[in-house]
Design a protein around this motif. Structure first.
Motif, short mmCIF file in Angstrom:
data_model
loop_
_atom_site.label_atom_id
_atom_site.label_comp_id
_atom_site.label_asym_id
_atom_site.label_seq_id
_atom_site.Cartn_x
_atom_site.Cartn_y
_atom_site.Cartn_z
N VAL A 6 1.23 -1.06 -0.38
CA VAL A 6 -0.09 0.12 -0.04
C VAL A 6 0.64 0.89 0.21
CG1 VAL A 6 -1.71 1.26 1.31
CG2 VAL A 6 -2.44 -1.00 1.45
N THR A 7 1.86 1.41 0.51
CA THR A 7 2.95 2.38 1.27
C THR A 7 3.70 2.54 0.21
OG1 THR A 7 3.80 1.38 2.63
CG2 THR A 7 1.98 3.06 3.23
N PRO A 8 4.33 3.32 -0.78
CA PRO A 8 5.25 3.33 -1.22
C PRO A 8 6.60 3.42 -0.76
CG PRO A 8 4.71 5.88 -1.55
CD PRO A 8 3.71 4.75 -0.36
N SER A 9 6.79 3.53 0.08
CA SER A 9 8.11 4.54 0.73
C SER A 9 7.76 4.34 2.33
CB SER A 9 8.97 5.22 -0.19
OG SER A 9 8.17 6.31 0.26
N GLY A 10 8.58 3.77 3.58
CA GLY A 10 9.56 3.63 4.30
C GLY A 10 9.73 4.57 5.41
N PRO A 11 9.87 4.40 6.44
CA PRO A 11 9.01 3.76 6.96
C PRO A 11 7.44 4.47 7.77
CG PRO A 11 10.46 4.60 8.67
CD PRO A 11 10.64 5.63 7.48
N ARG A 35 8.48 9.00 8.08
CA ARG A 35 9.62 9.00 6.65
C ARG A 35 10.07 10.89 7.20
NH1 ARG A 35 6.39 8.42 1.27
NH2 ARG A 35 4.44 9.06 3.09
N SER A 36 9.32 11.70 7.52
CA SER A 36 9.98 13.44 7.55
C SER A 36 10.59 13.64 8.94
CB SER A 36 8.91 14.05 8.21
OG SER A 36 7.62 14.16 9.18
N GLY A 37 10.90 11.91 10.21
CA GLY A 37 11.74 12.01 11.30
C GLY A 37 10.54 12.78 12.33
N ASN A 38 9.34 13.23 12.20
CA ASN A 38 8.47 13.67 13.38
C ASN A 38 7.61 12.48 12.69
OD1 ASN A 38 8.88 15.63 15.21
ND2 ASN A 38 7.62 17.08 14.33
N THR A 360 0.29 -13.79 5.01
CA THR A 360 1.22 -13.47 4.39
C THR A 360 1.66 -14.86 3.32
OG1 THR A 360 2.13 -14.17 6.47
CG2 THR A 360 2.10 -11.07 6.22
N SER A 361 2.30 -13.93 2.15
CA SER A 361 2.79 -14.50 0.75
C SER A 361 4.30 -14.95 1.50
CB SER A 361 3.04 -14.03 -0.02
OG SER A 361 3.22 -13.08 -0.65
N VAL A 362 4.99 -14.50 2.13
CA VAL A 362 6.89 -14.68 2.86
C VAL A 362 6.72 -14.39 4.29
CG1 VAL A 362 7.33 -14.42 0.26
CG2 VAL A 362 7.42 -12.25 2.21
N SER A 363 7.29 -14.95 4.98
CA SER A 363 7.55 -14.71 6.18
C SER A 363 8.67 -12.75 5.66
CB SER A 363 8.33 -15.38 7.36
OG SER A 363 7.33 -16.98 7.21
N PHE A 364 8.61 -12.59 7.17
CA PHE A 364 9.50 -10.59 7.69
C PHE A 364 9.97 -11.15 8.81
CE2 PHE A 364 5.32 -9.95 8.79
CZ PHE A 364 5.31 -8.37 9.54
N ASP A 365 10.88 -10.17 8.68
CA ASP A 365 11.80 -9.79 10.07
C ASP A 365 11.49 -9.29 10.57
OD1 ASP A 365 13.93 -9.42 12.11
OD2 ASP A 365 15.50 -10.08 9.94
N PRO A 366 11.46 -8.78 11.74
CA PRO A 366 10.71 -7.39 12.34
C PRO A 366 11.69 -6.48 12.86
CG PRO A 366 10.54 -9.22 13.81
CD PRO A 366 10.64 -9.88 12.83
N ASN A 367 12.80 -6.79 12.59
CA ASN A 367 13.96 -5.41 12.52
C ASN A 367 14.85 -5.97 11.18
OD1 ASN A 367 13.85 -6.24 15.60
ND2 ASN A 367 15.05 -8.32 15.52
N ALA A 368 14.35 -5.52 10.43
CA ALA A 368 14.71 -5.01 8.71
C ALA A 368 15.14 -4.01 8.69
CB ALA A 368 13.91 -6.44 8.04
N ASP A 369 14.00 -3.02 9.57
CA ASP A 369 14.56 -2.00 9.32
C ASP A 369 15.53 -0.90 9.95
OD1 ASP A 369 13.82 0.76 8.14
OD2 ASP A 369 11.72 0.50 7.80
N SER A 404 12.37 -1.99 4.80
CA SER A 404 11.66 -0.76 5.42
C SER A 404 10.26 -0.91 5.97
CB SER A 404 11.67 -0.35 4.36
OG SER A 404 11.56 1.24 4.74
N GLN A 405 9.63 -0.67 7.49
CA GLN A 405 8.39 -0.49 7.62
C GLN A 405 7.46 -0.18 6.47
OE1 GLN A 405 7.72 0.97 11.75
NE2 GLN A 405 9.29 -0.77 12.62
N ASN A 406 6.40 -1.23 5.59
CA ASN A 406 5.32 -1.20 4.95
C ASN A 406 4.14 -1.34 5.36
OD1 ASN A 406 6.80 1.25 2.68
ND2 ASN A 406 8.11 -0.39 2.42
#
Length: 411
Positions: A6-11, A35-38, A360-369, A404-406
């Motif tokens: 859904v989101t084009p970029s993270g986090p 994405r902006s820091g805030n 989910t079609s693949v498992s993901f690592d919560p620490n990947a971002d 990234s967190q998306n």
């Protein structure tokens, strides 16, 4: 059914979703946009049932630096409301509950409306829930409701408050205190559900003192008054972080409610869902009420994961068309240090559940971002789902398969 980004970029994290139940094609997804820091609130809109989205960054009110905890609601005929928390940071001040309002089916949103003003650093308004009455048999059709947590004394005490709007989110009533006003009582994570006769159910977790509990109150007069506090269940809080070697993210135990407003045998049943650690591991539990919230069934575990797995951050919805109950959750059932989203489904008013289905079609690592840190302190506190007229779930969650967190969806 397919996973889509859904989101084009993270986090970005903490998605909420609302569906136009009339046209069945317009979807609003809100995110905590980092994405902006805030932290900011971003709204994503789809007019093709989730096949593609456009995005709108929501500006906080004048005098505020950030907003977050966005949650979305739909109301007839083409109303979308997004509630959020606006605040200043470093230190946190003036934390206020706000609403963005759309009257054109989500194509545009108003400037933020302050529902409940913050009070410097002494009082902190947080984590709103929002719903609009779309029950066709309700005398309060179109009314909007917000519940939220207010903290005191440097987060040592908190209470749950409720406000209503009679003009589709434009103006809001004075708040009603739902919790017991006792020093040291800590409540958190409100949820709102609306029954077929316009009953309003507001639930929350009371963390202490004493044994944590899932509590609720009901209004049968459109939110003017509420009945007594009712205990749905005692709760064993899930440890935060979870006892997995690489997990550092917080896991808050939040109350979730939903009501069956379909015209079938389950009409009026109220469902409560939460995560619970009573077996020594996090699992997803449900209780239900068949008498409009007065009494509640013995709880049952709805996930069918292995006993030693961790299952957490649930949410639920009930089909307004056929009464199907759908409960999503995160789990590490397939790989200890990786996460998946699974779905538990019942087609008999919560009496039995089908074998849980992997979303989910693949498992993901919560620490990947790497931008969030290692181990990541946050994967968001909630995810969300809706169900369309043909019974298909539309599920949104935070996922790091891109590095990234998306926000991903399954439609």
């Amino acid at each position: 059914m397919a996973n889509m980004q859904v989101t084009p970029s993270g986090p970005q994290q903490e998605p909420s979703i609302a569906l136009n139940s009339l046209d069945q094609t317009t979807i609003i997804v809100t995110t905590n946009d980092l994405r902006s820091g805030n932290n900011m609130t971003t709204v994503y809109r789809s007019i093709n049932s989730g096949a593609s989205y456009t995005q709108m960054l929501m500006s906080p009110p004048v005098g505020f630096a950030a907003s977050g905890d966005g949650v979305a609601a739909y109301g007839y005929p083409n109303i979308f409301l997004v509630a959020a928390t606006a605040l200043n940071v470093n230190p946190v001040t003036d934390s206020s509950i706000i609403v963005y309002r759309s009257t054109d089916n989500g194509a545009s949103f108003s400037s933020p409306i302050i529902v409940n003003q913050g009070f410097g650093t002494a009082v902190y308004n947080d984590k709103p829930a929002i719903e609009m009455d779309t029950a066709n048999g309700s005398p309060y059709l179109g009314q909007a409701y917000i519940a939220f947590t207010r903290y005191f004394n440097n987060f040592k005490s908190s209470e749950t408050l409720f406000q209503r709007s009679l003009d589709q989110g434009l103006t809001w009533s004075a708040p009603i205190l739902l919790t017991n006003q006792v020093q040291g009582v800590t409540s958190f994570g409100s949820s709102i559900a609306i029954g077929p006769q316009g009953d309003i159910y507001v639930g929350w977790m009371q963390y202490g003192p004493g044994t944590p509990q899932f509590l609720m109150r009901r209004s049968i007069d459109g939110g003017v008054t509420f009945g007594p506090i009712i205990t749905i269940s005692t709760v064993s809080l899930v440890p935060t972080p979870l006892p997995v070697l690489t997990f550092g993210f917080r896991v808050l135990t939040i109350a979730y409610l939903a009501v069956d407003i379909s015209p079938f045998n389950g009409e009026g049943i109220v469902y409560a869902v939460w995560q619970d650690n009573r077996t020594g591991n996090a699992h997803i539990y449900m209780s239900r009420s068949t008498d409009r919230g007065i009494s509640w069934s013995i709880l049952r575990q709805v996930d069918d994961s292995p006993a030693v797995s961790q299952n957490f951050l649930p949410n639920l919805t009930v089909s307004r068309d056929n009464g199907g109950v759908k409960i999503m959750y995160y789990t590490n059932r397939l790989s200890t240090t990786l996460l998946d989203v699974f779905l538990a489904e019942s087609n008999d008013a919560g009496s039995t559940f089908l074998p849980n289905r992997r979303i989910t079609s693949v498992s993901f690592d919560p620490n990947a971002d790497p931008s969030i840190g290692f181990p990541t302190p946050s994967i968001g506190d909630y995810n969300d789902l809706v169900v369309n007229a043909v019974g298909n779930s539309i599920i949104v969650w935070m996922d790091t398969r891109t590095g990234s967190q998306n926000i991903f969806e399954d439609v």
